[in-house]
Design a protein around this motif. Structure first.
Motif, PDB file in Angstrom:
ATOM      1  N   LYS A  49       0.840  -1.185   0.000  1.00 26.56           N
ATOM      2  CA  LYS A  49       0.000   0.000   0.000  1.00 26.56           C
ATOM      3  C   LYS A  49       0.880   1.241   0.000  1.00 26.56           C
ATOM      4  O   LYS A  49       2.033   1.207   0.417  1.00 26.56           O
ATOM      5  N   VAL A  50       0.297   2.331  -0.466  1.00 32.22           N
ATOM      6  CA  VAL A  50       1.011   3.597  -0.412  1.00 32.22           C
ATOM      7  C   VAL A  50       1.211   4.030   1.031  1.00 32.22           C
ATOM      8  O   VAL A  50       2.203   4.667   1.385  1.00 32.22           O
ATOM      9  N   GLU A  51       0.257   3.640   1.915  1.00 32.93           N
ATOM     10  CA  GLU A  51       0.350   4.027   3.314  1.00 32.93           C
ATOM     11  C   GLU A  51       1.458   3.298   4.056  1.00 32.93           C
ATOM     12  O   GLU A  51       1.723   3.593   5.229  1.00 32.93           O
ATOM     13  N   ASP A  52       2.099   2.306   3.421  1.00 29.43           N
ATOM     14  CA  ASP A  52       3.154   1.561   4.092  1.00 29.43           C
ATOM     15  C   ASP A  52       4.475   2.323   4.125  1.00 29.43           C
ATOM     16  O   ASP A  52       5.462   1.819   4.651  1.00 29.43           O
ATOM     17  N   ILE A  53       4.541   3.511   3.553  1.00 28.17           N
ATOM     18  CA  ILE A  53       5.707   4.388   3.647  1.00 28.17           C
ATOM     19  C   ILE A  53       5.316   5.538   4.561  1.00 28.17           C
ATOM     20  O   ILE A  53       4.465   6.358   4.219  1.00 28.17           O
ATOM     21  N   PHE A  54       5.938   5.601   5.737  1.00 25.55           N
ATOM     22  CA  PHE A  54       5.552   6.557   6.767  1.00 25.55           C
ATOM     23  C   PHE A  54       6.575   7.681   6.824  1.00 25.55           C
ATOM     24  O   PHE A  54       7.783   7.442   6.732  1.00 25.55           O
ATOM     25  N   CYS A  55       6.078   8.889   7.026  1.00 23.48           N
ATOM     26  CA  CYS A  55       6.919  10.075   7.189  1.00 23.48           C
ATOM     27  C   CYS A  55       6.454  10.822   8.440  1.00 23.48           C
ATOM     28  O   CYS A  55       5.795  11.863   8.347  1.00 23.48           O
ATOM     29  N   PRO A  56       6.752  10.303   9.630  1.00 23.41           N
ATOM     30  CA  PRO A  56       6.239  10.944  10.850  1.00 23.41           C
ATOM     31  C   PRO A  56       6.965  12.244  11.148  1.00 23.41           C
ATOM     32  O   PRO A  56       8.132  12.427  10.787  1.00 23.41           O
ATOM     33  N   ALA A  57       6.261  13.143  11.830  1.00 25.10           N
ATOM     34  CA  ALA A  57       6.851  14.375  12.324  1.00 25.10           C
ATOM     35  C   ALA A  57       7.291  14.172  13.770  1.00 25.10           C
ATOM     36  O   ALA A  57       7.056  13.111  14.375  1.00 25.10           O
ATOM     37  N   ILE A  58       7.934  15.176  14.340  1.00 23.09           N
ATOM     38  CA  ILE A  58       8.412  15.079  15.713  1.00 23.09           C
ATOM     39  C   ILE A  58       7.216  14.956  16.657  1.00 23.09           C
ATOM     40  O   ILE A  58       6.283  15.757  16.607  1.00 23.09           O
ATOM     41  N   GLY A  59       7.246  13.946  17.516  1.00 24.77           N
ATOM     42  CA  GLY A  59       6.161  13.716  18.454  1.00 24.77           C
ATOM     43  C   GLY A  59       5.004  12.916  17.911  1.00 24.77           C
ATOM     44  O   GLY A  59       4.085  12.574  18.663  1.00 24.77           O
ATOM     45  N   GLU A  60       5.015  12.568  16.622  1.00 23.64           N
ATOM     46  CA  GLU A  60       3.920  11.797  16.014  1.00 23.64           C
ATOM     47  C   GLU A  60       4.231  10.312  16.081  1.00 23.64           C
ATOM     48  O   GLU A  60       5.326   9.875  15.714  1.00 23.64           O
ATOM     49  N   THR A  61       3.279   9.525  16.536  1.00 18.98           N
ATOM     50  CA  THR A  61       3.432   8.073  16.655  1.00 18.98           C
ATOM     51  C   THR A  61       2.755   7.392  15.482  1.00 18.98           C
ATOM     52  O   THR A  61       1.588   7.666  15.189  1.00 18.98           O
ATOM     53  N   VAL A  62       3.481   6.521  14.793  1.00 13.68           N
ATOM     54  CA  VAL A  62       2.931   5.761  13.676  1.00 13.68           C
ATOM     55  C   VAL A  62       3.084   4.279  13.981  1.00 13.68           C
ATOM     56  O   VAL A  62       4.023   3.856  14.656  1.00 13.68           O
ATOM     57  N   SER A  63       2.143   3.504  13.489  1.00 10.55           N
ATOM     58  CA  SER A  63       2.159   2.055  13.673  1.00 10.55           C
ATOM     59  C   SER A  63       2.662   1.404  12.396  1.00 10.55           C
ATOM     60  O   SER A  63       2.040   1.526  11.336  1.00 10.55           O
ATOM     61  N   ALA A  64       3.811   0.736  12.492  1.00 12.33           N
ATOM     62  CA  ALA A  64       4.402   0.032  11.349  1.00 12.33           C
ATOM     63  C   ALA A  64       4.439  -1.456  11.603  1.00 12.33           C
ATOM     64  O   ALA A  64       5.390  -2.152  11.245  1.00 12.33           O
ATOM     65  N   SER A  65       3.373  -1.994  12.216  1.00 11.19           N
ATOM     66  CA  SER A  65       3.321  -3.412  12.540  1.00 11.19           C
ATOM     67  C   SER A  65       3.067  -4.241  11.293  1.00 11.19           C
ATOM     68  O   SER A  65       2.633  -3.738  10.246  1.00 11.19           O
TER      69      SER A  65
END
Length: 986
Positions: free
Chosen positions: A786-802
């Motif tokens: 998926k396109v969403e499988d490439i994450f670009c988090p900002a400072i303080g942002e939590t992303v789930s890459a499970s």
């Protein structure tokens, strides 16, 4: 489960790096404790909030961007030293010298008390002229003790760390470090936890350099074309997006080195001074090694070296310790350096042996006097100097040395700390050389940090603007180097200084310490045991204890200091905590309070308080006062004075504390002598610099350092002040990339070879992150689901890459466990099983059967069968059910036997199969692409998915070793089966 939260270093121009990884079960891993060059304590609030929940800490590089905040966290965050910390040996050794250099060079790194904390303690706030009050920085001994807590690791060795005391179980968490290049001991971390395989790769270099080896992505076992198996196909790849806009370096590091040396020759020829700002522990090793070897070579036909017209220096307060530590880390360097050192050692050994034999031959013919005996050790040492024991590079560790060499008119090349131009000697040297147009400043990396205005950022903007023209220097092979003119613009240089507190500021500082002490006393009564605060270490004048603070443990100083979130509970007036906040302790702390309502209270709130006095103790017990055990005559004759005159004496006596004003008002001659003594005790004493020799072996004319170094002000209550000076800048600016980081070609080539399932991009600006994310979507379209499988988090942002998988926990019945037959596959136990899935209720206290009645039922032979109405329908009851695998009943075994197929576990390599068949007498050759032909009859192919296909022409020819009883097809198939683990199904 896998979540990542960038605390610093995501979609930002700041080089600081802090990343929090969270796995299943609440396991949290902190990677790096970096800091900016402005050393702002407010940027560490997020880190401080997560410290009580950390499991382990991993350190990546020995640079300020990765561990500059390490000493601050150990000293001012109470629980940080309780967390296990892991790093490689070079990161520990070089990181220790880095932080000692930082704290000795600038007061910026000292903890600045937040303004809101000062307003809480004093009851008033001064927003127009905020005070930058400083706390005591960690000493060199304290920094060394902090780094002694780090657990050293080696490359490619999996390790299961121990959790912190307040962490949940790690459940088999495994960490493995791999070489990252860029710095000595730099690490790519591979973390395994359950089904999650995470690779953290920030700041790595795929190219090999003079001192540093390349990153371990492409192993020698894969021929350099494939990523090693351990780092291939991770569930999540945490990658840095720095350098995606940087073009690849043409010609590699050899072309880069030649460009630097040719530039130095041009400037030296016109008598200029070259300043090269660099870090103090990482990339400086590459530059120092390159320049010292270049100065020692004879490049002209007449044996002359034009570089020797200038002298080579390294200006760093801890440069000697850095080079000594680097000399003991030979096994972590490039193999060319190792080979050069071993060759020099062999030459020295042969020279020693030759001189020994010559000495014996002379001894046989005549008696040799002691004065005529040659010094074999000296001769051998001249042949083989130790690693990073430079002959041409001179290390300057004192300001007086730098002032002396800057006063000469000869050409000079100076490597100075730090690369940010915000601390270290580089700022002072720049102030001295900025007005001469013959001088040159060479940038070794880009200055992209736009969060703060700094000297390096200002000069980098001038270089990019090119407003005052560009001078093109023609280098070898027609290559040109741009040297940007500064045009006489005004350059403001701001110096940070430490000033003593006076008047109202000193009163505010003492109130802050009093509030801290009162708050700690409240914690002591609440928890039964109190934490040793840094108040006792910082404010000796305000301490109520009579014991000397010099004997307190450095590891216990500075704890629970930067707790600004907890200070909100303290009093906002000058009277301390109020009655409601103090609770039952108000009976002791508040004047005029004699009653307390205990109705509705619990625990200690129902008991009259008791304030236990703290006793200072060390590892050997309670501290004692030596003056309490003096005899009568010793009291009368102490220091040659009468005991009656002790009260009027201003000199501090045994067991008596010294006042800050006594230190500053003492005899200046005595202060100078005391400062020299303290420098000797701290290890800052250096040999006379007249012993240093230049490249020709003659003593240098500017090496007389007999003048004492001016004494630094004592570390008492102080504040941070800034002094700004302006100079006319006429020097030139140039840029040669010595950052040693990955570029656009490395990222575009390597990420498709890694084939990660998900990518988390950190460590770059917004533009760099967006460019790399779009490039990954184009090149990894078939891998990334998926396109969403490439994450670009900002400072303080939590992303789930499970992982997009579901896992369940099932229970095996005892009958099924007894029938399992385990097989060993590459050190792992593997078994296949087939059973019937049922649901059994877990035991509960309210449903536990009486053992006596259970025995009675068993004696009668009664067995209760579950009924339909007994099956629970409530969701709460269903959640208590445990899925269980039972053995198959007899009527289902025959039906499933035909369905169960054997499993083949393993990875068969056709090259290994070819060698094995040839050793058994078969002819085996590769034909075409990926096809192995045996005896010209059997063809073996391996598809991209790992499937093995065997084809035969149908002619049954006995194998040469089968003596007519077998065929080539049968023997090939048997050898393939032998190379795989066959696990029967059913």
């Amino acid at each position: 489960m896998f979540n990542i939260t960038p605390l610093l270093g995501a979609q930002s121009t700041s080089p600081a790096s802090q990343y929090l990884l969270e796995f299943e079960g609440g396991v949290k891993v902190l990677i790096d404790v970096g800091w900016d060059e402005d050393f702002d304590v407010a940027k560490l609030k997020s880190l401080e909030r997560h410290v009580p929940t950390l499991s382990i800490v991993l350190l990546t590089h020995a640079t300020s961007a990765h561990l500059a905040a390490f000493a601050h966290c150990c000293k001012h965050i109470p629980l940080f030293t309780k967390v296990p910390i892991y790093a490689t040996t070079p990161v520990i050794s070089l990181g220790r010298t880095l932080l000692q250099d930082i704290y000795a060079s600038t007061p910026l790194a000292s903890t600045v008390i937040p303004q809101d904390s000062l307003s809480d303690s004093s009851g008033t706030s001064n927003t127009e002229h905020p005070s930058r009050l400083l706390l005591q920085p960690p000493t060199a001994e304290e920094i060394a003790s902090y780094f002694a807590l780090i657990n050293p690791l080696k490359y490619s060795q999996p390790h299961q760390p121990l959790p912190s005391p307040f962490s949940p179980p790690l459940n088999g968490l495994t960490i493995t470090g791999y070489r990252a290049g860029h710095t000595l001991g730099g690490t790519i971390w591979h973390i395994l936890h359950g089904m999650e395989s995470v690779v953290h790769a920030v700041d790595w270099n795929l190219a090999r350099e003079n001192v540093f080896d390349s990153a371990s992505w492409l192993g020698a076992s894969t021929g350099g074309t494939e990523v090693i198996e351990q780092l291939r196909k991770p569930t999540a790849l945490i990658c840095s997006s720095k350098g995606v806009e940087k073009p690849p370096l043409q010609g590699g590091h050899l072309k880069r080195d030649e460009l630097l040396l040719e530039t130095l020759r041009k400037v030296i020829a016109r008598g200029g001074t070259i300043l090269i700002p660099t870090d103090t522990s990482a990339r400086v090793l590459e530059l120092a090694y390159l320049l010292d070897r270049a100065w020692g070579k004879d490049v002209e036909p007449n044996g002359q070296n034009p570089l020797r017209a200038a002298k080579l220096y390294l200006a760093s307060r801890n440069g000697g310790a850095t080079m000594r530590n680097a000399g003991s880390l030979l096994e972590w360097m490039n193999e060319n350096v190792v080979r050069e050192f071993e060759t020099a050692a062999e030459v020295a050994e042969k020279e020693t042996l030759r001189q020994t034999r010559s000495l014996h031959r002379r001894g046989d013919s005549k008696q040799i006097q002691g004065n005529d005996r040659p010094n074999i050790d000296t001769a051998a040492g001249e042949k083989a100097e130790g690693l990073f024991e430079f002959k041409q590079l001179r290390i300057l560790e004192r300001r007086s040395q730098i002032n002396r060499i800057l006063g000469t008119k000869t050409a000079k090349v100076i490597l100075a700390s730090d690369v940010s131009l915000e601390w270290g000697f580089s700022k002072e040297i720049l102030q001295s050389i900025a007005s001469d147009p013959a001088n040159l400043l060479i940038f070794t990396q880009e200055y992209t940090n736009t969060d703060t205005e700094s000297l390096g950022r200002t000069l980098w903007q001038w270089y990019q603007e090119r407003r005052d023209g560009v001078a093109m220097e023609t280098i070898s092979e027609g290559q040109q180097l741009e040297q940007v003119h500064t045009g006489g613009r005004d350059l403001e240089i701001k110096f940070a200084q430490r000033a003593p507190l006076e008047g109202r500021e000193l009163l505010t500082y003492q109130r802050f310490l009093a509030t801290q002490r009162q708050f700690q006393n409240s914690l002591q009564m609440n928890n039964g045991t109190g934490l040793e605060t840094s108040i006792d270490a910082v404010d000796e004048t305000s301490s109520t204890s009579s014991s000397s603070s010099d004997q307190s443990e450095p590891g216990k100083q500075g704890k629970a200091l930067n707790i600004s979130a907890t200070l909100a509970h303290a009093s906002r007036n000058r009277g301390g905590v109020n009655k409601e906040q103090a609770g039952v302790s108000a009976l002791l702390q508040q004047p005029g309070v004699y009653d307390y309502d205990v109705r509705g209270k619990k625990g200690r709130e129902t008991v009259f308080p008791y304030n236990a006095k703290r006793r200072r103790c060390d590892d050997f017990g309670e501290l004692i006062r030596p003056e309490d055990y003096l005899r009568a005559e010793e009291r009368d004759e102490m220091n040659g004075q009468d005991a009656r005159n002790l009260k009027t004496s201003k000199e501090p006596q045994l067991g008596q504390k010294r006042k800050w004003e006594d230190i500053t008002s003492s005899d200046p001659r005595r202060s100078q002598a005391g400062g020299a003594t303290r420098r000797k005790l701290k290890g800052d004493f250096r040999e006379d610099d007249s012993r240093h020799l230049n490249g020709d072996g003659a003593p240098e004319d500017d090496s007389d350092d007999s003048d004492p170094e001016p004494e630094e002000p004592p570390l008492g209550p102080s504040k941070l002040t800034f002094q700004t000076t302006s100079v006319k800048a006429h020097l030139k600016l140039a840029y040669i990339d010595f950052s040693g980081l990955h570029d656009q070609r490395s990222l575009s080539m390597l990420i498709p070879l890694i084939r990660p399932r998900k990518i988390v991009l950190v460590g770059g600006s917004k533009l760099e992150t967006a460019w790399l994310a779009e490039n990954c979507r184009q090149t990894l379209g078939s891998i990334i689901q998926k396109v969403e499988d490439i994450f670009c988090p900002a400072i303080g942002e939590t992303v789930s890459a499970s992982m997009d998988t579901n896992a369940w926990t099932v229970k095996l019945s005892e009958a099924l466990v007894k029938r399992l037959r385990w097989q060993n596959v590459k050190g792992l136990g593997v078994v296949t099983l087939m059973g019937r899935l049922t649901a059994t209720a877990g035991p509960e206290k309210s449903h536990i059967e009486n053992p006596k009645s259970k025995r009675l039922k068993g004696a009668k032979g009664e067995v209760e069968e579950p009924k339909l109405e007994d099956i629970p329908t409530d969701s709460k009851e269903l959640s208590r059910l445990m899925p269980t695998l039972e053995t198959l009943p007899a009527n289902m075994v025959a039906a499933t036997r035909s369905v169960a197929q054997p499993l083949h576990v393993g990875d068969l390599r056709l090259a290994d199969l070819r060698k094995h068949l040839q050793s058994m007498g078969h002819t085996a050759d590769f034909r075409g692409e990926g096809t192995l032909v045996i005896d010209n009859l059997v063809a073996v192919r391996k598809s991209g998915t790992g499937k093995i296909e065997i084809e035969s022409g149908g002619i049954r020819v006995p194998g040469p070793y089968q003596k007519g009883s077998g065929t080539s097809f049968d023997s090939v198939r048997q050898r393939i089966y032998d190379g795989l683990a066959v696990i029967a199904g059913g």
